[in-house]
Motif scaffolding. Sequence first.
Motif, mmCIF file in Angstrom:
data_model
loop_
_atom_site.group_PDB
_atom_site.id
_atom_site.type_symbol
_atom_site.label_atom_id
_atom_site.label_comp_id
_atom_site.label_asym_id
_atom_site.label_seq_id
_atom_site.Cartn_x
_atom_site.Cartn_y
_atom_site.Cartn_z
ATOM 1 N N GLN A 27 0.826 -1.215 0.000
ATOM 2 C CA GLN A 27 0.000 0.000 0.000
ATOM 3 C C GLN A 27 0.864 1.271 0.000
ATOM 4 O O GLN A 27 0.592 2.231 0.704
ATOM 5 C CB GLN A 27 -0.943 0.020 1.209
ATOM 6 C CG GLN A 27 -1.895 -1.155 1.270
ATOM 7 C CD GLN A 27 -2.864 -1.036 2.434
ATOM 8 O OE1 GLN A 27 -3.590 -0.063 2.539
ATOM 9 N NE2 GLN A 27 -2.879 -2.032 3.297
ATOM 10 N N GLN A 119 3.803 -5.281 7.299
ATOM 11 C CA GLN A 119 3.119 -6.378 7.976
ATOM 12 C C GLN A 119 4.116 -7.472 8.322
ATOM 13 O O GLN A 119 5.072 -7.715 7.588
ATOM 14 C CB GLN A 119 2.005 -6.933 7.079
ATOM 15 C CG GLN A 119 0.895 -5.922 6.866
ATOM 16 C CD GLN A 119 0.113 -6.168 5.601
ATOM 17 O OE1 GLN A 119 0.479 -6.999 4.783
ATOM 18 N NE2 GLN A 119 -0.970 -5.436 5.433
ATOM 19 N N LEU A 382 -10.310 -4.943 9.029
ATOM 20 C CA LEU A 382 -10.345 -3.798 8.128
ATOM 21 C C LEU A 382 -10.616 -2.540 8.931
ATOM 22 O O LEU A 382 -11.614 -2.457 9.649
ATOM 23 C CB LEU A 382 -11.435 -3.976 7.061
ATOM 24 C CG LEU A 382 -11.285 -5.162 6.106
ATOM 25 C CD1 LEU A 382 -12.431 -5.169 5.103
ATOM 26 C CD2 LEU A 382 -9.947 -5.109 5.382
ATOM 27 N N VAL A 432 -10.166 -4.540 -1.794
ATOM 28 C CA VAL A 432 -9.026 -4.925 -0.969
ATOM 29 C C VAL A 432 -9.126 -6.403 -0.608
ATOM 30 O O VAL A 432 -10.191 -7.014 -0.731
ATOM 31 C CB VAL A 432 -8.952 -4.082 0.325
ATOM 32 C CG1 VAL A 432 -8.774 -2.613 0.005
ATOM 33 C CG2 VAL A 432 -10.189 -4.294 1.184
ATOM 34 N N PRO A 434 -8.261 -8.740 2.751
ATOM 35 C CA PRO A 434 -7.811 -8.724 4.153
ATOM 36 C C PRO A 434 -6.511 -9.497 4.335
ATOM 37 O O PRO A 434 -6.271 -10.507 3.667
ATOM 38 C CB PRO A 434 -8.972 -9.396 4.894
ATOM 39 C CG PRO A 434 -10.161 -9.187 4.014
ATOM 40 C CD PRO A 434 -9.631 -9.248 2.613
ATOM 41 N N VAL A 435 -5.679 -9.013 5.250
ATOM 42 C CA VAL A 435 -4.389 -9.637 5.540
ATOM 43 C C VAL A 435 -4.567 -10.587 6.720
ATOM 44 O O VAL A 435 -5.141 -10.207 7.741
ATOM 45 C CB VAL A 435 -3.335 -8.568 5.868
ATOM 46 C CG1 VAL A 435 -2.005 -9.215 6.221
ATOM 47 C CG2 VAL A 435 -3.183 -7.611 4.697
ATOM 48 N N ASP A 438 -3.868 -9.605 10.817
ATOM 49 C CA ASP A 438 -3.354 -8.244 10.838
ATOM 50 C C ASP A 438 -4.467 -7.284 10.449
ATOM 51 O O ASP A 438 -5.520 -7.709 9.952
ATOM 52 C CB ASP A 438 -2.171 -8.089 9.873
ATOM 53 C CG ASP A 438 -1.173 -7.053 10.372
ATOM 54 O OD1 ASP A 438 -1.599 -6.155 11.145
ATOM 55 O OD2 ASP A 438 0.002 -7.129 10.001
ATOM 56 N N LEU A 440 -5.712 -4.142 8.132
ATOM 57 C CA LEU A 440 -5.477 -3.436 6.880
ATOM 58 C C LEU A 440 -6.125 -2.063 6.973
ATOM 59 O O LEU A 440 -7.319 -1.947 7.247
ATOM 60 C CB LEU A 440 -6.064 -4.230 5.709
ATOM 61 C CG LEU A 440 -5.803 -3.674 4.313
ATOM 62 C CD1 LEU A 440 -4.319 -3.701 3.992
ATOM 63 C CD2 LEU A 440 -6.579 -4.479 3.273
ATOM 64 N N ASP A 441 -5.318 -1.021 6.780
ATOM 65 C CA ASP A 441 -5.822 0.351 6.853
ATOM 66 C C ASP A 441 -6.425 0.736 5.506
ATOM 67 O O ASP A 441 -5.730 0.724 4.489
ATOM 68 C CB ASP A 441 -4.682 1.294 7.224
ATOM 69 C CG ASP A 441 -5.167 2.688 7.548
ATOM 70 O OD1 ASP A 441 -5.841 2.854 8.574
ATOM 71 O OD2 ASP A 441 -4.883 3.607 6.757
#
Length: 449
Positions: A27, A119, A382, A432, A434-435, A438, A440-441
């Motif tokens: 990102q 990340q 998120l 997007v 999702p990670v 973690d 995600l911004d």
Amino acid sequence: MQKKLLVILLIAVLSLPCVAQKISIGQFKRVKFDLATKKFLPVDKKMATLDLKTDEKGFTFKADGKTAIAAQEGDGKITLLAPHKTAFLLVQHPDYGQLIWKVPGKGLRKKKHYQAVMQTDKPGKEYKLSKQWVVFQVSPENAILQVDSTVALVRNGTAQFHLPLGKHGYHAEAPFFEELSDSVEVIDSVKLVVPLVLQSVYSYLTVRLPVEDGRIFIDGQPIGIREATSGHLQPGDHHLIVMQKETCYVDTVINLSKGEKKVLTLKAGDLRARPLMARAITPGVVATDTIAADSTAADSISVPQDSLKALVTITAPDEKTQIWLNREPLAYGKWEGHLALGFYSVSTLKDGLESKTFYLWVDDTLPKVLDLSLPKASYGVLNIHSNVIGATILLNRVKVGVTPCILENIPASMACKICLKKEGYHDANLKVMPVPNDMLDVELNMKPK
């Protein structure tokens, strides 16, 4: 020369033993303005500024694999000042290994400010939410709000802060209003909406008459004809006189409470000719305390009913744990059945303790499995926010909340189409992924129509 050095470093990294720990950076973008603080981001005349969003610490950095960079660890980010035209970064950490990250485009440039998300992952790591959104709804709308050491102008009566979990003090002030100081406790489970109502220092009186040429006096001072509102008045008794030509029709005392905005509408029967009596008015003080209670906003999730259904299996951590679907008890241990296409909330209950809410997206008729006993690394978080507060968030065309909002336990393998909608603005869209384990911004900028 830089390309040769990059090749050498890549070979060195590939020759190391393979480990599960890893670092990744994504990102990446250039930024000029901080939506949270409403301020332009600083730049350096000789160096490039890079903010890496992460809650982890202990990293070391080298520009182009040779020049050490000092890392300034801040609240949820690490700020680097890199040399002009840095092409890649060598990132090292004692727990997560190392990464050679090639800067997208033409490298990092001086007088520019960049952002990226770093990340990390390793076996056994469990992501824990460290921040949550707090939205203050302030009256009056032109107040100045300070939270901890951050000062923000309130716009359209709202201000948003992304705060670490725990207790935070705030102070609000506005002209002609009493200052208000208190604190708020930020928890990880839900966004907080805090209403703040400042108590006016002054009172006001509006008088409406049924005659065109009636003159209105308060405490001997003229304020208007037929309909008028006073200026700032102290709480207590005030002398009201209504005159028509040389005749007095109203001569009375009006009591105003602290901060009161009283409207007095007189009818024809209230106007009677009378002699004008002199009065000595001594304004008193009437103490009234107004306390604005905190509240939390729970976003509702709708479940569309459709003839298309999918076979869904939900497994709890053990047989004594009760499964809840959309706040309704479903089964113990394990449930299998058909659900219509839509977005569902799933939670569990055991020994009177309720788990966090999980989300299940049934987007087609293929079988779906939600195993709540699996490691949390299969889910992501998120963090959705925008320059507009209160915009409706659609996740895969289903309303899930309003900005700003944190959505937890989103399956990491689910592609998420995010759309923001609000009257008077163009829709903002972003896709997007999702990670795992973690946050995600996700930041979307909405433009007015």
